[in-house]
Design a protein around this motif. Structure first.
Motif, PDB file in Angstrom:
ATOM      1  N   VAL A 103     -22.873  -1.672  11.897  1.00 41.91           N
ATOM      2  CA  VAL A 103     -22.127  -1.989  10.671  1.00 41.91           C
ATOM      3  C   VAL A 103     -21.081  -0.915  10.395  1.00 41.91           C
ATOM      4  N   ILE A 104     -21.494   0.349  10.521  1.00 44.14           N
ATOM      5  CA  ILE A 104     -20.565   1.460  10.288  1.00 44.14           C
ATOM      6  C   ILE A 104     -19.427   1.427  11.298  1.00 44.14           C
ATOM      7  N   PHE A 105     -19.767   1.144  12.564  1.00 48.02           N
ATOM      8  CA  PHE A 105     -18.747   1.108  13.617  1.00 48.02           C
ATOM      9  C   PHE A 105     -17.717   0.016  13.350  1.00 48.02           C
ATOM     10  N   PHE A 106     -18.212  -1.197  13.056  1.00 50.35           N
ATOM     11  CA  PHE A 106     -17.280  -2.304  12.839  1.00 50.35           C
ATOM     12  C   PHE A 106     -16.462  -2.110  11.561  1.00 50.35           C
ATOM     13  N   ALA A 107     -17.079  -1.508  10.543  1.00 49.77           N
ATOM     14  CA  ALA A 107     -16.324  -1.219   9.318  1.00 49.77           C
ATOM     15  C   ALA A 107     -15.196  -0.237   9.613  1.00 49.77           C
ATOM     16  N   ALA A 108     -15.514   0.799  10.388  1.00 47.22           N
ATOM     17  CA  ALA A 108     -14.491   1.781  10.761  1.00 47.22           C
ATOM     18  C   ALA A 108     -13.432   1.145  11.650  1.00 47.22           C
ATOM     19  N   PHE A 109     -13.869   0.253  12.543  1.00 47.59           N
ATOM     20  CA  PHE A 109     -12.939  -0.413  13.459  1.00 47.59           C
ATOM     21  C   PHE A 109     -11.948  -1.284  12.689  1.00 47.59           C
ATOM     22  N   PHE A 110     -12.487  -2.094  11.780  1.00 50.11           N
ATOM     23  CA  PHE A 110     -11.604  -2.974  11.002  1.00 50.11           C
ATOM     24  C   PHE A 110     -10.701  -2.174  10.063  1.00 50.11           C
ATOM     25  N   GLN A 111     -11.209  -1.056   9.568  1.00 49.62           N
ATOM     26  CA  GLN A 111     -10.380  -0.195   8.729  1.00 49.62           C
ATOM     27  C   GLN A 111      -9.242   0.405   9.548  1.00 49.62           C
ATOM     28  N   LEU A 112      -9.552   0.751  10.801  1.00 48.31           N
ATOM     29  CA  LEU A 112      -8.527   1.289  11.694  1.00 48.31           C
ATOM     30  C   LEU A 112      -7.471   0.237  11.994  1.00 48.31           C
ATOM     31  N   ILE A 113      -7.922  -1.001  12.247  1.00 49.41           N
ATOM     32  CA  ILE A 113      -6.982  -2.099  12.501  1.00 49.41           C
ATOM     33  C   ILE A 113      -6.095  -2.331  11.284  1.00 49.41           C
ATOM     34  N   PHE A 149      -3.466   0.285  11.105  1.00 54.65           N
ATOM     35  CA  PHE A 149      -2.371   0.032  12.041  1.00 54.65           C
ATOM     36  C   PHE A 149      -1.437  -1.049  11.501  1.00 54.65           C
ATOM     37  N   LYS A 150      -2.011  -2.073  10.881  1.00 53.96           N
ATOM     38  CA  LYS A 150      -1.188  -3.146  10.315  1.00 53.96           C
ATOM     39  C   LYS A 150      -0.330  -2.621   9.170  1.00 53.96           C
ATOM     40  N   ASP A 151      -0.913  -1.762   8.339  1.00 54.02           N
ATOM     41  CA  ASP A 151      -0.149  -1.165   7.240  1.00 54.02           C
ATOM     42  C   ASP A 151       0.985  -0.304   7.783  1.00 54.02           C
ATOM     43  N   LEU A 152       0.686   0.459   8.837  1.00 55.17           N
ATOM     44  CA  LEU A 152       1.703   1.314   9.444  1.00 55.17           C
ATOM     45  C   LEU A 152       2.833   0.476  10.033  1.00 55.17           C
ATOM     46  N   GLU A 153       2.464  -0.619  10.691  1.00 49.41           N
ATOM     47  CA  GLU A 153       3.474  -1.503  11.270  1.00 49.41           C
ATOM     48  C   GLU A 153       4.336  -2.140  10.179  1.00 49.41           C
ATOM     49  N   ALA A 154       3.695  -2.551   9.083  1.00 47.05           N
ATOM     50  CA  ALA A 154       4.434  -3.151   7.971  1.00 47.05           C
ATOM     51  C   ALA A 154       5.419  -2.149   7.374  1.00 47.05           C
ATOM     52  N   SER A 213      22.018   0.909  -5.171  1.00 46.08           N
ATOM     53  CA  SER A 213      22.760   1.717  -6.142  1.00 46.08           C
ATOM     54  C   SER A 213      23.935   2.346  -5.411  1.00 46.08           C
ATOM     55  N   GLY A 214      24.665   3.189  -6.105  1.00 46.13           N
ATOM     56  CA  GLY A 214      25.800   3.848  -5.473  1.00 46.13           C
ATOM     57  C   GLY A 214      25.410   4.865  -4.424  1.00 46.13           C
ATOM     58  N   GLU A 215      24.133   5.204  -4.341  1.00 43.01           N
ATOM     59  CA  GLU A 215      23.698   6.252  -3.420  1.00 43.01           C
ATOM     60  C   GLU A 215      22.748   5.781  -2.335  1.00 43.01           C
ATOM     61  N   TYR A 216      22.046   4.686  -2.536  1.00 45.15           N
ATOM     62  CA  TYR A 216      21.005   4.315  -1.573  1.00 45.15           C
ATOM     63  C   TYR A 216      20.672   2.824  -1.639  1.00 45.15           C
ATOM     64  N   VAL A 217      19.954   2.372  -0.608  1.00 43.08           N
ATOM     65  CA  VAL A 217      19.320   1.059  -0.628  1.00 43.08           C
ATOM     66  C   VAL A 217      17.814   1.298  -0.694  1.00 43.08           C
ATOM     67  N   HIS A 218      17.146   0.535  -1.521  1.00 45.02           N
ATOM     68  CA  HIS A 218      15.711   0.707  -1.750  1.00 45.02           C
ATOM     69  C   HIS A 218      15.034  -0.652  -1.567  1.00 45.02           C
ATOM     70  N   LEU A 219      14.150  -0.746  -0.583  1.00 44.03           N
ATOM     71  CA  LEU A 219      13.397  -1.977  -0.352  1.00 44.03           C
ATOM     72  C   LEU A 219      11.970  -1.792  -0.842  1.00 44.03           C
ATOM     73  N   LYS A 220      11.479  -2.775  -1.583  1.00 50.26           N
ATOM     74  CA  LYS A 220      10.105  -2.750  -2.073  1.00 50.26           C
ATOM     75  C   LYS A 220       9.428  -4.063  -1.693  1.00 50.26           C
ATOM     76  N   ALA A 221       8.155  -3.975  -1.326  1.00 48.86           N
ATOM     77  CA  ALA A 221       7.431  -5.184  -0.930  1.00 48.86           C
ATOM     78  C   ALA A 221       5.935  -4.983  -1.144  1.00 48.86           C
ATOM     79  N   LYS A 222       5.212  -6.103  -1.184  1.00 52.01           N
ATOM     80  CA  LYS A 222       3.753  -6.065  -1.305  1.00 52.01           C
ATOM     81  C   LYS A 222       3.133  -6.899  -0.200  1.00 52.01           C
ATOM     82  N   TYR A 223       2.015  -6.391   0.303  1.00 55.34           N
ATOM     83  CA  TYR A 223       1.282  -7.088   1.359  1.00 55.34           C
ATOM     84  C   TYR A 223      -0.183  -6.689   1.270  1.00 55.34           C
ATOM     85  N   ASP A 224      -1.055  -7.679   1.253  1.00 51.46           N
ATOM     86  CA  ASP A 224      -2.496  -7.428   1.193  1.00 51.46           C
ATOM     87  C   ASP A 224      -2.849  -6.527   0.006  1.00 51.46           C
ATOM     88  N   GLU A 225      -2.209  -6.809  -1.141  1.00 53.03           N
ATOM     89  CA  GLU A 225      -2.428  -6.081  -2.389  1.00 53.03           C
ATOM     90  C   GLU A 225      -2.033  -4.602  -2.299  1.00 53.03           C
TER      91      GLU A 225
END
Length: 210
Positions: A34-44, A47-52, A107-119
């Motif tokens: 259970v601990i292994f799979f929880a850690a595995f899915f958390q790692l996945i 990675f998805k958050d990092l890719e997003a 704005s006159g200085e930058y572009v700012h992108l905001k988004a939500k995914y998986d809360e």
């Protein structure tokens, strides 16, 4: 008690102990799994958050490059034709997990992108290399006329000090403007003319608007 009965009782106790050890080992194995799979899915998920986040960073960077390129060539000498940019035509945009839920702020200085995914909230900011104003030419000319009594075009140059004009434009472009990622974003380099004792000169800015 006969010796045979004593041996059977000892064997039963031994069997019970072995069974208890087996149950404990099995429970520990299940818990470890259970601990292994929880850690595995958390790692996945990580990675998805990092890719997003990387996808959002790419989109912000891509838009910044397009805006910067609009002002880079012959920046101080000539205006450019208006051209359009669409976020939703970018393959990274279509492949991202955000769907159409990306908020674009400029704005006159930058572009700012905001988004939500998986809360979870994601954000990417990229500064522009050139002076940017988040409105169209009509708003620009009207603002200049209201402030300085001239539109800043070639036949109606400004007569105020250059630093005063630039300070006014900086304040005018400071407010973030929300753009629709599913519609055309217009980008156009425009020149602002001013006249002093040495004659007429011009400086450029990039207009970004819908």
């Amino acid at each position: 008690m006969r010796s045979g009965e004593i041996r059977r009782e000892k064997d039963l106790l031994k069997d019970d102990s072995a069974w208890a050890d087996f149950l404990i080992s099995k429970g520990a194995l299940i818990l470890a799994s259970v601990i292994f799979f929880a850690a595995f899915f958390q790692l996945i998920a990580g990675f998805k958050d990092l890719e997003a986040q990387e996808q959002l960073e790419f989109l912000a960077r891509d838009f910044k490059v397009v805006v910067d390129e609009a002002g880079a060539e012959s920046f101080e000498r000539e205006a450019s034709e208006e051209f359009s940019y669409r976020f939703d035509e970018n393959e990274i945009f279509r492949a991202s997990p955000f769907g159409k839920n990306i908020e674009v702020l400029v704005s006159g200085e930058y572009v700012h992108l905001k988004a939500k995914y998986d809360e979870k909230s994601f954000s990417a900011v990229r500064p522009f290399a050139f002076r940017v104003l988040p409105f169209n030419e009509s708003v620009l000319r009207e603002s200049l006329h209201t402030e300085f009594g001239a539109e800043g075009c070639e036949d109606s140059p400004l007569t105020a000090e250059l630093q005063e004009i630039k300070a006014f434009l900086q304040v005018s472009g400071a407010r973030e403007v929300v753009l629709n990622a599913g519609e055309n974003v217009s980008i156009k380099k425009e020149l602002i003319y001013l006249k002093d004792s040495e004659g007429v000169s011009a400086f450029g800015c990039v207009l970004v608007y819908q």
